[in-house]
Design a protein around this motif. Structure first.
Motif, PDB file in Angstrom:
ATOM      1  N   VAL A 259       0.892  -1.057  -0.166  1.00 58.15           N
ATOM      2  CA  VAL A 259       0.194   0.028  -0.139  1.00 58.15           C
ATOM      3  C   VAL A 259       0.888   1.288   0.094  1.00 58.15           C
ATOM      4  CG1 VAL A 259      -1.568   1.551   1.375  1.00 58.15           C
ATOM      5  CG2 VAL A 259      -1.804  -1.270   1.202  1.00 58.15           C
ATOM      6  N   VAL A 260       1.947   1.290   0.719  1.00 54.55           N
ATOM      7  CA  VAL A 260       2.731   2.571   0.949  1.00 54.55           C
ATOM      8  C   VAL A 260       3.507   2.531  -0.543  1.00 54.55           C
ATOM      9  CG1 VAL A 260       4.808   3.410   2.023  1.00 54.55           C
ATOM     10  CG2 VAL A 260       3.163   2.302   3.396  1.00 54.55           C
ATOM     11  N   ILE A 261       4.127   1.738  -1.031  1.00 50.58           N
ATOM     12  CA  ILE A 261       4.747   1.765  -2.342  1.00 50.58           C
ATOM     13  C   ILE A 261       3.788   2.039  -3.343  1.00 50.58           C
ATOM     14  CG2 ILE A 261       5.813   0.420  -4.318  1.00 50.58           C
ATOM     15  CD1 ILE A 261       7.077  -1.170  -1.765  1.00 50.58           C
ATOM     16  N   GLY A 262       2.412   1.704  -3.244  1.00 46.81           N
ATOM     17  CA  GLY A 262       1.625   2.101  -4.307  1.00 46.81           C
ATOM     18  C   GLY A 262       1.344   3.511  -4.450  1.00 46.81           C
ATOM     19  N   GLY A 263       1.277   4.299  -3.129  1.00 46.50           N
ATOM     20  CA  GLY A 263       0.847   5.548  -3.054  1.00 46.50           C
ATOM     21  C   GLY A 263       1.778   6.553  -3.413  1.00 46.50           C
ATOM     22  N   PHE A 264       3.262   5.932  -3.068  1.00 45.73           N
ATOM     23  CA  PHE A 264       4.482   6.826  -3.555  1.00 45.73           C
ATOM     24  C   PHE A 264       4.550   6.692  -5.022  1.00 45.73           C
ATOM     25  CE2 PHE A 264       8.860   6.669  -4.875  1.00 45.73           C
ATOM     26  CZ  PHE A 264       9.512   7.847  -4.262  1.00 45.73           C
ATOM     27  N   VAL A 265       4.348   5.644  -5.655  1.00 43.78           N
ATOM     28  CA  VAL A 265       4.548   5.417  -7.233  1.00 43.78           C
ATOM     29  C   VAL A 265       3.562   6.268  -7.847  1.00 43.78           C
ATOM     30  CG1 VAL A 265       4.403   3.843  -9.023  1.00 43.78           C
ATOM     31  CG2 VAL A 265       5.819   3.318  -7.128  1.00 43.78           C
ATOM     32  N   ALA A 266       2.193   6.276  -7.289  1.00 47.26           N
ATOM     33  CA  ALA A 266       1.358   7.066  -8.097  1.00 47.26           C
ATOM     34  C   ALA A 266       1.579   8.456  -8.110  1.00 47.26           C
ATOM     35  CB  ALA A 266      -0.176   7.078  -7.401  1.00 47.26           C
ATOM     36  N   LEU A 267       2.113   9.093  -6.805  1.00 42.34           N
ATOM     37  CA  LEU A 267       2.409  10.661  -6.894  1.00 42.34           C
ATOM     38  C   LEU A 267       3.608  10.932  -7.618  1.00 42.34           C
ATOM     39  CD1 LEU A 267       1.598  13.360  -5.686  1.00 42.34           C
ATOM     40  CD2 LEU A 267       2.774  12.777  -3.485  1.00 42.34           C
ATOM     41  N   LEU A 268       4.644   9.854  -7.582  1.00 45.70           N
ATOM     42  CA  LEU A 268       5.845  10.444  -8.296  1.00 45.70           C
ATOM     43  C   LEU A 268       5.546  10.216  -9.848  1.00 45.70           C
ATOM     44  CD1 LEU A 268       8.902  10.417  -7.783  1.00 45.70           C
ATOM     45  CD2 LEU A 268       8.999   8.078  -8.316  1.00 45.70           C
ATOM     46  N   THR A 269       4.696   9.350 -10.277  1.00 44.42           N
ATOM     47  CA  THR A 269       4.381   9.264 -11.833  1.00 44.42           C
ATOM     48  C   THR A 269       3.494  10.697 -12.068  1.00 44.42           C
ATOM     49  OG1 THR A 269       4.280   6.821 -11.795  1.00 44.42           O
ATOM     50  CG2 THR A 269       3.075   8.074 -13.569  1.00 44.42           C
ATOM     51  N   LYS A 270       2.611  10.963 -11.184  1.00 45.19           N
ATOM     52  CA  LYS A 270       1.839  12.319 -11.566  1.00 45.19           C
ATOM     53  C   LYS A 270       2.427  13.322 -11.436  1.00 45.19           C
ATOM     54  CE  LYS A 270      -2.426  10.446 -12.304  1.00 45.19           C
ATOM     55  NZ  LYS A 270      -3.255  10.799 -13.616  1.00 45.19           N
ATOM     56  N   SER A 271       3.466  13.566 -10.843  1.00 40.94           N
ATOM     57  CA  SER A 271       4.471  14.906 -10.463  1.00 40.94           C
ATOM     58  C   SER A 271       5.060  15.475 -11.646  1.00 40.94           C
ATOM     59  CB  SER A 271       5.232  14.548  -9.287  1.00 40.94           C
ATOM     60  OG  SER A 271       6.226  13.790  -9.501  1.00 40.94           O
ATOM     61  N   GLY A 272       5.442  14.393 -12.603  1.00 41.82           N
ATOM     62  CA  GLY A 272       5.938  14.679 -13.901  1.00 41.82           C
ATOM     63  C   GLY A 272       7.589  14.741 -13.692  1.00 41.82           C
ATOM     64  N   GLY A 273       8.222  14.163 -12.556  1.00 42.04           N
ATOM     65  CA  GLY A 273       9.655  14.412 -12.401  1.00 42.04           C
ATOM     66  C   GLY A 273      10.130  13.277 -13.114  1.00 42.04           C
ATOM     67  N   ALA A 274       9.464  12.031 -13.410  1.00 39.51           N
ATOM     68  CA  ALA A 274       9.924  11.073 -14.091  1.00 39.51           C
ATOM     69  C   ALA A 274       9.966  11.265 -15.593  1.00 39.51           C
ATOM     70  CB  ALA A 274       9.130   9.742 -13.856  1.00 39.51           C
ATOM     71  N   SER A 275       8.925  11.855 -16.069  1.00 39.82           N
ATOM     72  CA  SER A 275       8.983  12.327 -17.425  1.00 39.82           C
ATOM     73  C   SER A 275      10.163  13.389 -17.606  1.00 39.82           C
ATOM     74  CB  SER A 275       7.854  12.893 -17.824  1.00 39.82           C
ATOM     75  OG  SER A 275       7.313  14.156 -17.211  1.00 39.82           O
ATOM     76  N   ALA A 276      10.410  14.335 -16.751  1.00 36.03           N
ATOM     77  CA  ALA A 276      11.397  15.281 -16.950  1.00 36.03           C
ATOM     78  C   ALA A 276      13.014  14.595 -17.023  1.00 36.03           C
ATOM     79  CB  ALA A 276      11.410  16.267 -15.935  1.00 36.03           C
ATOM     80  N   PHE A 277      13.222  13.703 -16.035  1.00 36.66           N
ATOM     81  CA  PHE A 277      14.228  12.696 -15.987  1.00 36.66           C
ATOM     82  C   PHE A 277      14.451  12.008 -17.398  1.00 36.66           C
ATOM     83  CE2 PHE A 277      16.888   9.116 -15.425  1.00 36.66           C
ATOM     84  CZ  PHE A 277      17.841   9.610 -14.453  1.00 36.66           C
ATOM     85  N   THR A 278      13.227  11.402 -18.010  1.00 34.36           N
ATOM     86  CA  THR A 278      13.301  10.635 -19.267  1.00 34.36           C
ATOM     87  C   THR A 278      13.644  11.745 -20.313  1.00 34.36           C
ATOM     88  OG1 THR A 278      11.948   9.166 -18.445  1.00 34.36           O
ATOM     89  CG2 THR A 278      12.389   8.864 -20.731  1.00 34.36           C
ATOM     90  N   SER A 279      13.253  12.864 -20.139  1.00 34.16           N
ATOM     91  CA  SER A 279      13.560  13.854 -21.391  1.00 34.16           C
ATOM     92  C   SER A 279      14.876  14.197 -21.604  1.00 34.16           C
ATOM     93  CB  SER A 279      12.656  14.993 -21.305  1.00 34.16           C
ATOM     94  OG  SER A 279      11.299  14.882 -21.367  1.00 34.16           O
ATOM     95  N   ALA A 280      15.656  14.065 -20.519  1.00 29.72           N
ATOM     96  CA  ALA A 280      17.122  14.370 -20.525  1.00 29.72           C
ATOM     97  C   ALA A 280      17.874  13.510 -21.522  1.00 29.72           C
ATOM     98  CB  ALA A 280      17.604  14.344 -19.093  1.00 29.72           C
ATOM     99  N   VAL A 281      17.345  12.265 -21.486  1.00 29.68           N
ATOM    100  CA  VAL A 281      18.104  11.358 -22.524  1.00 29.68           C
ATOM    101  C   VAL A 281      17.864  11.550 -24.097  1.00 29.68           C
ATOM    102  CG1 VAL A 281      18.418   9.649 -20.906  1.00 29.68           C
ATOM    103  CG2 VAL A 281      16.444   9.426 -22.528  1.00 29.68           C
ATOM    104  N   THR A 282      17.027  12.410 -24.331  1.00 33.91           N
ATOM    105  CA  THR A 282      16.643  12.717 -25.601  1.00 33.91           C
ATOM    106  C   THR A 282      17.525  13.840 -26.612  1.00 33.91           C
ATOM    107  OG1 THR A 282      15.135  14.666 -25.396  1.00 33.91           O
ATOM    108  CG2 THR A 282      14.124  12.342 -25.020  1.00 33.91           C
ATOM    109  N   ARG A 283      18.628  14.319 -25.684  1.00 36.53           N
ATOM    110  CA  ARG A 283      19.587  15.112 -26.222  1.00 36.53           C
ATOM    111  C   ARG A 283      20.343  14.663 -27.070  1.00 36.53           C
ATOM    112  NH1 ARG A 283      20.428  18.352 -20.402  1.00 36.53           N
ATOM    113  NH2 ARG A 283      18.353  19.220 -20.265  1.00 36.53           N
TER     114      ARG A 283
END
Length: 541
Positions: free
Chosen positions: A97-121
């Motif tokens: 349950v704890v992990i599920g809540g963390f992953v949901a907020l981390l995904t929605k916050s946009g940080g993961a997509s920003a991190f991935t965007s860095a490798v497109t350079r």
């Protein structure tokens, strides 16, 4: 009247606490009801919860002298309640349950997509683009279902420009979902797997190993997961495509048709990082909470003597849960300070993540219950008796790998497959003195292969959505690649049955590379390969 018994070791009889007098009862072929019914129903119904529930209920009725009402009440009281009451099981549910809540907020916050965007350079070729997709998928190691929806939209325009076929795009996305998550012990995948391992160790009275030690030792033996990740990178860097995938890549390079004419692209209804207007995703939104999470976890485990003594499983789970809780708090603070989400919106997203984990929590409880009724009916003991004349212990890992592959392909779920096979496979491995890490790795690998190639798997569907690919095209082009990797893995599990060594993984990578090269050359001779936009292959495509 039938009384039920269970086995810790061959010849040893145990019974539930509520029996004061115990008689030996040999259920014979009826002891196969729990696993056979669960597997058969999973294949037929495609619903793992219904399958497990019916298998546990029918088994409980048999144990209750064929009394349905008594079987129902005993199923609830003696198996489900007892399963949830176990300290380790309750800890596992809490962590999920704890992990599920963390992953949901981390995904929605946009940080993961920003991190991935860095490798497109600095990406200017198709090979570089596919490699970037692969690296981006590896970076999002904390979620399998969210991975494709994070990485896919980021690379979509670039992949279109560099003529990466949607089939190849979705293949790479699919390879970096479950296969990498299955190797990480501190996320939902690892916690779930270990929660299936520890009850079997406890039932067998094994104290020299823990769920974590078995899981960690199984990582280099998890041939399909590791080789799938390796193969995805290999195919991206070398462009050694073959079969239907080569045809798709040729089509995209020749005319810029990244999706087949007439193909129907799968589209996500909402992006994983559905941020408010004006909010720009920032890398540190993901990095800081993860750093805090790992710092808290390892600080606690170091305090408990991780590096010089054996740490109790409950302490490890405490450290993991503490890390995720503190990481979640830090992520909430960042979201509020950066005006990404309000505090109440953060709580709403987190609670949504908790709700998303309820399905797996139910599966876990039913799996533990299946393990209980299987033990009570002596399933492992009966299987040993009927197979002792022909079942070589060395082929058990291969057998479990094949069964897991069939089950997960038919049902589209690797987690459900593991829920059925761990309570059956580990007791057999213990009785036959087969390596527990190897047995665990075989079950996980089999589940991954079937799930990876199944057209009804959620990760397969999400990969099609993330790449905006036609789903059937994704399925048909990925199947040969997944099967190539599975064939090498099957041979490794067979050999490892006699020689369970991590060196097998290196040999497997070499064999896979050689096999892929030969298949590529054979396909090129047959249909040609187009390497530049608008080029010709000299063959009919």
């Amino acid at each position: 009247m039938l009384l039920f018994v269970g086995f810790r070791h061959p010849g040893e009889i145990i019974a539930p606490a509520f029996f004061k007098e115990v008689l030996y009862v040999d259920y014979g072929f009826l002891s196969l009801v729990p696993p056979v019914l669960a597997i058969a129903l999973a294949v037929l119904t495609k619903n793992i919860i219904v399958s497990l529930f019916v298998a546990v209920f029918v088994s409980s009725v048999i144990l209750a002298d064929w009394n349905p009402f008594l079987g129902l009440t005993r199923m609830i009281h003696d198996y489900m309640f007892n399963a949830v009451a176990e300290d380790i099981n309750m800890q596992a549910l809490f962590m999920m349950v704890v992990i599920g809540g963390f992953v949901a907020l981390l995904t929605k916050s946009g940080g993961a997509s920003a991190f991935t965007s860095a490798v497109t350079r600095r990406i200017d070729t198709r090979a570089k683009c596919e490699t970037g997709i692969w690296l981006g998928g590896l970076a999002i190691w904390f979620t399998d279902n969210g991975n494709s929806l994070i990485v896919g939209p980021i690379f979509e325009a670039l992949a279109e420009k560099l003529r990466v076929s949607r089939e190849k795009f979705s293949y790479i996305l699919d390879c970096t979902t479950s296969p990498i998550c299955a190797l990480i012990p501190i996320i939902g995948w690892g916690v779930y797997t270990m929660s299936l391992i520890q009850p079997e160790l406890d039932k067998a009275g094994i104290t020299t190993s823990t769920d974590l030690s078995v899981f960690m030792a199984a990582i280099p033996l998890n041939f399909y997961a590791v080789l799938t990740l390796f193969m995805a990178g290999l195919m991206a860097v070398t462009q050694w495509d073959y079969g239907p995938m080569l045809r798709a890549q040729n089509r995209a390079m020749k005319a810029g048709e990244t999706i087949r004419a007439g193909g129907t692209p799968m589209r996500a209804e909402a992006q994983a990082d559905d941020l408010p207007a004006g909010v720009t995703p920032k890398i540190y939104t993901m990095v800081v909470p993860l750093v805090v999470l790992l710092t808290v976890m390892f600080s606690y485990l170091t305090y408990k003597g991780l590096w010089h003594t054996k740490v109790a499983g409950s302490e490890i789970r405490t450290g993991v849960a503490a890390g995720f809780m503190v990481g979640t708090i830090v992520l909430i603070v960042i979201c509020v300070l950066e005006k990404i989400f309000s505090f109440n919106r953060c709580l709403s997203i987190i609670s949504g993540g908790w709700a998303n984990m309820m399905f797996m929590c139910v599966v876990l409880v039913l799996s533990w219950s299946l393990s209980g009724v299987s033990s009570a009916m002596g399933t492992a003991g009966y299987l040993l008796r009927v197979t002792e004349g022909w079942l070589n212990p060395s082929i058990l890992p291969l057998l479990l790998f094949l069964i897991g592959a069939i089950m997960s392909f038919a049902t589209g779920t690797s987690w459900g497959t593991m829920a059925v096979l761990f309570p059956i496979g580990l007791p057999m491995a213990i009785s036959l003195n087969v390596s527990l890490p190897l047995t665990s790795a075989a079950i996980i690998s089999g589940g991954l292969y079937g799930d990876h190639c199944s057209p009804i798997s959620d990760t397969t569907i999400l990969a099609s959505i993330g790449a905006a690919s036609d789903h059937i095209d994704h399925f048909e082009t990925q199947m040969p690649y997944g099967t190539t990797c599975a064939a090498i893995s099957g041979v490794l599990f067979l050999v490892a049955g006699w020689l369970p060594s991590a060196i097998m993984l290196v040999l497997g990578a070499v064999a896979l590379t050689a096999t892929v090269y030969v298949l590529h050359k054979a396909s090129v001779r047959k249909i040609g390969q187009i390497r530049v936009p608008g080029g010709e292959a000299g063959k009919n495509l």
